[in-house]
Scaffold this motif. Structure first.
Motif, PDB file in Angstrom:
ATOM      1  N   ALA A  55       0.830  -1.206   0.000  1.00  0.00           N
ATOM      2  CA  ALA A  55       0.000   0.000   0.000  1.00  0.00           C
ATOM      3  C   ALA A  55       0.866   1.259   0.000  1.00  0.00           C
ATOM      4  N   LEU A  56       1.950   1.256   0.779  1.00  0.00           N
ATOM      5  CA  LEU A  56       2.861   2.396   0.773  1.00  0.00           C
ATOM      6  C   LEU A  56       3.430   2.615  -0.624  1.00  0.00           C
ATOM      7  N   ALA A  57       3.876   1.548  -1.277  1.00  0.00           N
ATOM      8  CA  ALA A  57       4.461   1.674  -2.616  1.00  0.00           C
ATOM      9  C   ALA A  57       3.460   2.245  -3.614  1.00  0.00           C
ATOM     10  N   ALA A  58       2.171   1.872  -3.469  1.00  0.00           N
ATOM     11  CA  ALA A  58       1.153   2.359  -4.406  1.00  0.00           C
ATOM     12  C   ALA A  58       0.987   3.867  -4.315  1.00  0.00           C
ATOM     13  N   HIS A  59       1.230   4.448  -3.144  1.00  0.00           N
ATOM     14  CA  HIS A  59       1.026   5.885  -2.949  1.00  0.00           C
ATOM     15  C   HIS A  59       2.334   6.678  -2.895  1.00  0.00           C
ATOM     16  N   TRP A  60       3.454   5.999  -2.964  1.00  0.00           N
ATOM     17  CA  TRP A  60       4.757   6.637  -2.771  1.00  0.00           C
ATOM     18  C   TRP A  60       5.007   7.826  -3.700  1.00  0.00           C
ATOM     19  N   PRO A  61       4.855   7.690  -5.027  1.00  0.00           N
ATOM     20  CA  PRO A  61       5.139   8.844  -5.896  1.00  0.00           C
ATOM     21  C   PRO A  61       4.258  10.052  -5.585  1.00  0.00           C
ATOM     22  N   GLY A  62       2.971   9.802  -5.325  1.00  0.00           N
ATOM     23  CA  GLY A  62       2.066  10.901  -5.022  1.00  0.00           C
ATOM     24  C   GLY A  62       2.408  11.603  -3.721  1.00  0.00           C
ATOM     25  N   LEU A  63       2.861  10.851  -2.734  1.00  0.00           N
ATOM     26  CA  LEU A  63       3.253  11.447  -1.463  1.00  0.00           C
ATOM     27  C   LEU A  63       4.471  12.352  -1.635  1.00  0.00           C
ATOM     28  N   LEU A  64       5.477  11.877  -2.374  1.00  0.00           N
ATOM     29  CA  LEU A  64       6.676  12.691  -2.589  1.00  0.00           C
ATOM     30  C   LEU A  64       6.372  13.938  -3.412  1.00  0.00           C
ATOM     31  N   GLU A  65       5.515  13.780  -4.414  1.00  0.00           N
ATOM     32  CA  GLU A  65       5.132  14.908  -5.254  1.00  0.00           C
ATOM     33  C   GLU A  65       4.434  15.987  -4.425  1.00  0.00           C
ATOM     34  N   ALA A  66       3.500  15.575  -3.566  1.00  0.00           N
ATOM     35  CA  ALA A  66       2.776  16.528  -2.721  1.00  0.00           C
ATOM     36  C   ALA A  66       3.721  17.226  -1.746  1.00  0.00           C
ATOM     37  N   ALA A  67       4.646  16.451  -1.149  1.00  0.00           N
ATOM     38  CA  ALA A  67       5.602  17.032  -0.212  1.00  0.00           C
ATOM     39  C   ALA A  67       6.524  18.027  -0.907  1.00  0.00           C
ATOM     40  N   THR A  68       6.901  17.738  -2.153  1.00  0.00           N
ATOM     41  CA  THR A  68       7.783  18.630  -2.905  1.00  0.00           C
ATOM     42  C   THR A  68       7.117  19.980  -3.165  1.00  0.00           C
ATOM     43  N   LEU A  69       5.832  19.965  -3.524  1.00  0.00           N
ATOM     44  CA  LEU A  69       5.130  21.228  -3.755  1.00  0.00           C
ATOM     45  C   LEU A  69       5.058  22.045  -2.470  1.00  0.00           C
ATOM     46  N   ASP A  70       4.766  21.393  -1.349  1.00  0.00           N
ATOM     47  CA  ASP A  70       4.725  22.115  -0.079  1.00  0.00           C
ATOM     48  C   ASP A  70       6.087  22.716   0.274  1.00  0.00           C
ATOM     49  N   ALA A  71       7.170  22.039  -0.120  1.00  0.00           N
ATOM     50  CA  ALA A  71       8.512  22.480   0.277  1.00  0.00           C
ATOM     51  C   ALA A  71       9.051  23.619  -0.579  1.00  0.00           C
ATOM     52  N   LEU A  72       8.473  23.850  -1.759  1.00  0.00           N
ATOM     53  CA  LEU A  72       8.994  24.882  -2.646  1.00  0.00           C
ATOM     54  C   LEU A  72       8.988  26.251  -1.965  1.00  0.00           C
ATOM     55  N   GLY A  73      10.111  26.938  -2.062  1.00  0.00           N
ATOM     56  CA  GLY A  73      10.228  28.276  -1.502  1.00  0.00           C
ATOM     57  C   GLY A  73      10.537  28.315  -0.017  1.00  0.00           C
ATOM     58  N   ARG A  74      10.642  27.152   0.628  1.00  0.00           N
ATOM     59  CA  ARG A  74      10.954  27.103   2.063  1.00  0.00           C
ATOM     60  C   ARG A  74      12.465  27.107   2.278  1.00  0.00           C
ATOM     61  N   PRO A  75      12.922  27.496   3.471  1.00  0.00           N
ATOM     62  CA  PRO A  75      14.368  27.512   3.742  1.00  0.00           C
ATOM     63  C   PRO A  75      14.971  26.110   3.621  1.00  0.00           C
ATOM     64  N   PRO A  76      16.135  25.979   2.986  1.00  0.00           N
ATOM     65  CA  PRO A  76      16.751  24.662   2.797  1.00  0.00           C
ATOM     66  C   PRO A  76      17.437  24.164   4.067  1.00  0.00           C
ATOM     67  N   VAL A  77      16.627  23.819   5.058  1.00  0.00           N
ATOM     68  CA  VAL A  77      17.129  23.385   6.360  1.00  0.00           C
ATOM     69  C   VAL A  77      16.781  21.919   6.568  1.00  0.00           C
ATOM     70  N   ARG A  78      17.762  21.115   6.951  1.00  0.00           N
ATOM     71  CA  ARG A  78      17.542  19.690   7.200  1.00  0.00           C
ATOM     72  C   ARG A  78      16.771  19.493   8.501  1.00  0.00           C
ATOM     73  N   THR A  79      15.823  18.567   8.512  1.00  0.00           N
ATOM     74  CA  THR A  79      15.100  18.222   9.739  1.00  0.00           C
ATOM     75  C   THR A  79      15.906  17.185  10.522  1.00  0.00           C
ATOM     76  N   PRO A  80      16.282  17.478  11.776  1.00  0.00           N
ATOM     77  CA  PRO A  80      17.097  16.538  12.559  1.00  0.00           C
ATOM     78  C   PRO A  80      16.337  15.241  12.870  1.00  0.00           C
ATOM     79  N   ALA A  81      17.064  14.138  12.899  1.00  0.00           N
ATOM     80  CA  ALA A  81      16.463  12.842  13.210  1.00  0.00           C
ATOM     81  C   ALA A  81      15.853  12.830  14.609  1.00  0.00           C
ATOM     82  N   ALA A  82      16.473  13.547  15.553  1.00  0.00           N
ATOM     83  CA  ALA A  82      15.938  13.575  16.924  1.00  0.00           C
ATOM     84  C   ALA A  82      14.533  14.164  16.953  1.00  0.00           C
ATOM     85  N   LEU A  83      14.287  15.206  16.164  1.00  0.00           N
ATOM     86  CA  LEU A  83      12.951  15.794  16.127  1.00  0.00           C
ATOM     87  C   LEU A  83      11.960  14.838  15.461  1.00  0.00           C
TER      88      LEU A  83
END
Length: 290
Positions: A205-233
């Protein structure tokens, strides 16, 4: 009031970062549902306007198969009189036409045919809470229009046009990123903070939705500061999700929906007492700012 808890343990792995976007793999101890239900664009589902009286906020969805089909909140239904997005996750019973609530994500069109197509594409996270509000339609339109600043214009103010623009330029999507062995979910960080998490009932089920999830996340990320999210958070976010008490909310097709949490609401859709889809969103993330 009867309550339950997300007793399934979530395990967050090492993240992959591309600009503002960090994607973490998520594993769970829960047994896999395997092929007990269907999901994704290959599931035999017909989507159409209401016969004789199309409505902006409703579509008729029919599962033509012999197993339940998982449809996700934010899943995009393309075509018809205008593109729409589902407002809630549901496990659709076989052979039963069902009227489902939707929101329009294409304000400038009201013409076309009756049928829609499904490609397992998803609305960005910043739209999801407003899809689910009874009075959220105008805010959804406003936010789709706001993507013009990072993804360019659309003749019909279509979210699909903005997703196409965001994914068409080389280097925007995390290239080569695929689900790992046994992976059942992902946690997305944007601009240095965890934003949302999704876990599925099976790796398939994850694989079936994987491309769409990444695509949606990419649009949300456009124009945001290029800051890595720490693993601890990211791990602290997953631990908070595990601790959230979930009062029974109601039916989700043939499944049951459990929801709880305030700043980070968690929704757990369960079938035969096993998780089909778990999601969590941080409503205080900068993505949700007006």
């Amino acid at each position: 009031m009867t309550t339950t808890h997300t007793t399934t343990r979530l395990h967050v792995g090492q993240g992959t970062t591309r600009g503002p976007l960090t994607v973490f793999p998520v594993w769970t101890d829960a047994p896999s549902l395997g092929s007990a239900h269907l999901t994704g664009s290959q599931a035999p589902v017909d989507v159409a306007e209401r016969a004789g009286s199309p409505a902006v906020d409703q579509l008729v969805v029919t599962n033509r198969g012999d197993r339940p089909v998982l449809l996700l909140a934010g899943e995009l239904l393309e075509g018809g009189m205008q593109h729409r997005a589902l407002t809630a996750t549901t496990l659709l019973p076989p052979q039963q036409p069902t009227v489902l609530p939707v929101r329009c994500v294409e304000a400038g069109r009201w013409h076309g045919g009756e049928a829609h197509r499904r490609r397992s594409r998803r609305a960005p996270l910043s739209l999801i809470p407003h899809l689910q509000r009874a009075d959220g339609q105008h805010e959804v339109w406003r936010r789709v229009s706001r993507f013009c600043a990072v993804a360019g214009p659309s003749a019909t103010e279509s979210l699909l046009d903005r997703l196409d623009a965001a994914s068409s330029e080389p280097g925007r999507l995390p290239s080569g990123l695929r689900p790992l062995a046994g992976q059942r979910g992902l946690l997305v960080g944007i601009a240095g903070r965890p934003a949302w998490l999704e876990v599925f009932g099976s790796g398939r089920a994850l694989a079936a939705h994987w491309p769409g999830l990444l695509e949606a996340a990419t649009l949300d990320a456009l124009g945001r500061p290029p800051v890595r999210t720490p693993a601890a958070l990211a791990r602290a976010f997953a631990e908070r999700v595990q601790r959230t008490a979930l009062p029974v909310q109601g039916a989700a097709g043939v499944a049951r929906s459990f929801r709880g949490g305030d700043r980070i609401p968690v929704t757990d859709v369960r079938w035969n007492d096993r998780t089909v889809h778990l999601s969590a969103v941080d409503l205080t993330h900068s993505l949700q700012e007006a």
